[in-house]
Write an enzyme that holds these catalytic residues in place. Structure first.
Site, PDB file in Angstrom:
ATOM      1  N   ASP A   1       0.846  -1.192   0.000  1.00  0.00           N
ATOM      2  CA  ASP A   1       0.000   0.000   0.000  1.00  0.00           C
ATOM      3  C   ASP A   1       0.888   1.251   0.000  1.00  0.00           C
ATOM      4  O   ASP A   1       1.814   1.352   0.825  1.00  0.00           O
ATOM      5  CB  ASP A   1      -0.853  -0.052   1.283  1.00  0.00           C
ATOM      6  CG  ASP A   1      -2.000   0.926   1.290  1.00  0.00           C
ATOM      7  OD1 ASP A   1      -2.433   1.343   0.206  1.00  0.00           O
ATOM      8  OD2 ASP A   1      -2.470   1.256   2.402  1.00  0.00           O
ATOM      9  N   HIS A   2       0.630   2.174  -0.900  1.00  0.00           N
ATOM     10  CA  HIS A   2       1.374   3.446  -0.944  1.00  0.00           C
ATOM     11  C   HIS A   2       2.887   3.287  -1.050  1.00  0.00           C
ATOM     12  O   HIS A   2       3.633   3.947  -0.307  1.00  0.00           O
ATOM     13  CB  HIS A   2       1.024   4.333   0.268  1.00  0.00           C
ATOM     14  CG  HIS A   2      -0.400   4.774   0.283  1.00  0.00           C
ATOM     15  ND1 HIS A   2      -0.893   5.727  -0.580  1.00  0.00           N
ATOM     16  CD2 HIS A   2      -1.453   4.354   1.031  1.00  0.00           C
ATOM     17  CE1 HIS A   2      -2.189   5.889  -0.358  1.00  0.00           C
ATOM     18  NE2 HIS A   2      -2.560   5.061   0.613  1.00  0.00           N
TER      19      HIS A   2
ATOM     20  N   ASP B   1       2.636   5.028  -5.417  1.00  0.00           N
ATOM     21  CA  ASP B   1       1.869   6.246  -5.208  1.00  0.00           C
ATOM     22  C   ASP B   1       2.713   7.452  -5.600  1.00  0.00           C
ATOM     23  O   ASP B   1       3.482   7.978  -4.797  1.00  0.00           O
ATOM     24  CB  ASP B   1       1.430   6.330  -3.742  1.00  0.00           C
ATOM     25  CG  ASP B   1       0.639   7.605  -3.465  1.00  0.00           C
ATOM     26  OD1 ASP B   1       0.455   8.406  -4.402  1.00  0.00           O
ATOM     27  OD2 ASP B   1       0.209   7.797  -2.313  1.00  0.00           O
TER      28      ASP B   1
ATOM     29  N   GLU C   1      -1.712   5.999  -8.920  1.00  0.00           N
ATOM     30  CA  GLU C   1      -2.659   6.978  -8.356  1.00  0.00           C
ATOM     31  C   GLU C   1      -2.555   8.312  -9.087  1.00  0.00           C
ATOM     32  O   GLU C   1      -1.472   8.805  -9.362  1.00  0.00           O
ATOM     33  CB  GLU C   1      -2.416   7.178  -6.850  1.00  0.00           C
ATOM     34  CG  GLU C   1      -3.389   8.199  -6.243  1.00  0.00           C
ATOM     35  CD  GLU C   1      -3.458   8.191  -4.714  1.00  0.00           C
ATOM     36  OE1 GLU C   1      -3.156   7.156  -4.106  1.00  0.00           O
ATOM     37  OE2 GLU C   1      -3.828   9.237  -4.150  1.00  0.00           O
TER      38      GLU C   1
ATOM     39  N   HIS D   1      -7.785   9.823   4.020  1.00  0.00           N
ATOM     40  CA  HIS D   1      -7.313   8.847   5.008  1.00  0.00           C
ATOM     41  C   HIS D   1      -7.642   9.277   6.441  1.00  0.00           C
ATOM     42  O   HIS D   1      -7.771  10.458   6.728  1.00  0.00           O
ATOM     43  CB  HIS D   1      -5.801   8.652   4.872  1.00  0.00           C
ATOM     44  CG  HIS D   1      -5.412   7.969   3.595  1.00  0.00           C
ATOM     45  ND1 HIS D   1      -4.865   8.628   2.534  1.00  0.00           N
ATOM     46  CD2 HIS D   1      -5.534   6.678   3.225  1.00  0.00           C
ATOM     47  CE1 HIS D   1      -4.641   7.763   1.549  1.00  0.00           C
ATOM     48  NE2 HIS D   1      -5.052   6.566   1.935  1.00  0.00           N
TER      49      HIS D   1
ATOM     50  N   ALA E   1     -11.431   4.918   2.481  1.00  0.00           N
ATOM     51  CA  ALA E   1     -12.849   4.555   2.352  1.00  0.00           C
ATOM     52  C   ALA E   1     -13.450   3.981   3.641  1.00  0.00           C
ATOM     53  O   ALA E   1     -14.440   3.262   3.589  1.00  0.00           O
ATOM     54  CB  ALA E   1     -13.019   3.586   1.190  1.00  0.00           C
TER      55      ALA E   1
ATOM     56  N   ILE F   1      -9.651  -0.236   3.366  1.00  0.00           N
ATOM     57  CA  ILE F   1     -10.183   0.012   4.715  1.00  0.00           C
ATOM     58  C   ILE F   1      -9.104  -0.274   5.752  1.00  0.00           C
ATOM     59  O   ILE F   1      -8.629  -1.406   5.861  1.00  0.00           O
ATOM     60  CB  ILE F   1     -11.431  -0.863   4.970  1.00  0.00           C
ATOM     61  CG1 ILE F   1     -12.541  -0.500   3.975  1.00  0.00           C
ATOM     62  CG2 ILE F   1     -11.917  -0.700   6.420  1.00  0.00           C
ATOM     63  CD1 ILE F   1     -13.709  -1.461   3.943  1.00  0.00           C
ATOM     64  N   ASP F   2      -8.726   0.743   6.474  1.00  0.00           N
ATOM     65  CA  ASP F   2      -7.763   0.593   7.561  1.00  0.00           C
ATOM     66  C   ASP F   2      -8.341   1.186   8.853  1.00  0.00           C
ATOM     67  O   ASP F   2      -8.463   0.507   9.879  1.00  0.00           O
ATOM     68  CB  ASP F   2      -6.438   1.294   7.194  1.00  0.00           C
ATOM     69  CG  ASP F   2      -5.330   0.994   8.182  1.00  0.00           C
ATOM     70  OD1 ASP F   2      -5.578   0.269   9.170  1.00  0.00           O
ATOM     71  OD2 ASP F   2      -4.196   1.478   7.995  1.00  0.00           O
ATOM     72  N   SER F   3      -8.760   2.447   8.790  1.00  0.00           N
ATOM     73  CA  SER F   3      -9.199   3.135  10.014  1.00  0.00           C
ATOM     74  C   SER F   3     -10.356   2.436  10.716  1.00  0.00           C
ATOM     75  O   SER F   3     -10.368   2.342  11.953  1.00  0.00           O
ATOM     76  CB  SER F   3      -9.597   4.580   9.688  1.00  0.00           C
ATOM     77  OG  SER F   3      -8.471   5.293   9.235  1.00  0.00           O
TER      78      SER F   3
END
Ligand code: G3H
Ligand code: 13P
Ligand code: ZN
Length: 327
Positions: free
Chosen positions: A93-94, A115, A145, A189, A227, A269-271
């Site tokens: 990721d990123h 990214d 991105e 984010h 998201a 989805i992380d948070s």
């Protein structure tokens, strides 16, 4: 060199094609530790959902790159032992450099993100293309991105978002050869996605931009970062048990469902997972101040996260039930 195919992982190509066609999105859940990984695998096996296990640069440093490769292999083995065929992707990721993407590919990742959204258009294309060339030689898929999300991206910070310009996507996709494209349409984010005044509601995502993007690259895989819905039930538990998350707000689930039914085929989805875990740990430790066995609070936190994942797969992404056909 660890080939991801040797440890039972798949790249995202087939999954995205099915998701675009079927009007659902593949969940990409971030993880850093054992309990998060257990919850993701158990939740996706139980709901029969394909899954992207997502690791940020910071998560890789936190967990150790060698341990991570074995954790991913273990995740596949665990799913198979449970009789599940769900396809499992291990995704960076990123990623912020060619070297990081290459190192991940060499240690078992089946998919990477470069990214370059903070770079100029031409620099973004050049760096993304370099990653694509190396990755495709190893049958690894690449996410690029265009457009900048508000908030903090892993070591890529942006004060304000700048929405993706639909007129740029065709050239970006054509010149880089990426397999999927993350776009900026109003998500961001973290747990504070909007600063709302009393009585104000969350502004809708820019579906007009998404539609324009879809028109220019029909059938191409679109990705939504940032998201999480920042589910109020977890924020309330955290605040009730000594936490302080004032004004935390996310993307309403109905909007994500609408996005998943379109060309959006990967939702990050992380948070929401972080909030679920923190809510349960705070609750257990507050109610049992004498507890000091990590299993007694990490276990319930894991169960809470698993419940969240099943809910997302069934009711938001629509990925539940698609595991066995894609496995
Ligand atoms: O988009 C970023 C992810 O939520 C990962 O966050 O860099 O704190 O691991 P992290
Ligand atoms: P959230 O912070 O909304 O969960 O976004 C996660 C993400 O985009 C990871 O890349
Ligand atoms: Zn992200």
């Amino acid at each position: 060199m660890v080939n991801y195919k040797d440890i039972g992982l798949v790249n995202s190509k087939k999954l995205f094609a099915a998701a675009v066609k079927g009007g659902f999105a593949i969940p990409a859940y971030n993880f850093n530790n054992l309990e998060q990984l257990q919850a993701i695998v158990l939740g996706c096996v139980e709901s029969d959902s394909p899954v992207i296990l997502q690791v940020s640069k910071g998560a890789r440093e936190y967990a150790n790159q060698t341990l991570l490769r074995y954790m991913a292999e273990g995740a596949v083995a665990m799913a198979r032992e449970m009789g599940s065929k769900i396809p499992i992707v291990l995704h960076l990721d990123h990623g912020n450099s060619f070297e990081l993407c290459k190192s991940c590919i060499e240690t078992g990742f089946s998919s990477v993100m470069l990214d370059g959204s903070h770079l100029s258009f031409d620099e973004n294309i050049a760096l993304t293309k370099k990653v694509v060339e190396y990755a495709h030689d190893h049958d690894v898929t690449v996410e690029g991105e265009l457009g900048v999300l508000a908030g903090i991206e892993d070591e890529v910070s942006a004060e304000h978002s700048s929405y993706t310009k639909p007129e740029e996507v065709e050239e970006f996709v054509g010149r880089t050869g990426v397999d999927s494209l993350a776009i900026s349409i109003g998500t961001s984010h973290g747990a504070y996605k909007f600063k709302l005044k009393p009585g104000e509601s969350v502004p809708p995502l820019r579906f007009d931009i998404l539609t324009e993007v879809e028109k220019r690259i029909p059938g191409f895989a679109i990705v939504l970062h940032g998201a999480s819905s920042v589910m109020p039930k977890y924020v309330e538990i955290i605040n009730a048990y000594g936490g302080k998350l004032d004004g935390a707000v996310g993307i309403p689930e109905e909007q994500l469902r609408k996005a998943a039914a379109s060309a959006v085929c990967k939702i990050n989805i992380d948070s929401d997972g972080r909030l679920a875990v923190t809510a349960k740990i705070r609750e257990v430790l507050t109610k049992n101040p004498g507890e000091f066995d990590p299993r007694k609070y990490l276990g319930p936190a894991r169960d809470m996260l698993k419940e969240l994942i099943i809910h997302k797969n069934q009711n938001v992404l629509g990925s539940a039930g698609h595991g066995k056909n894609l496995g």
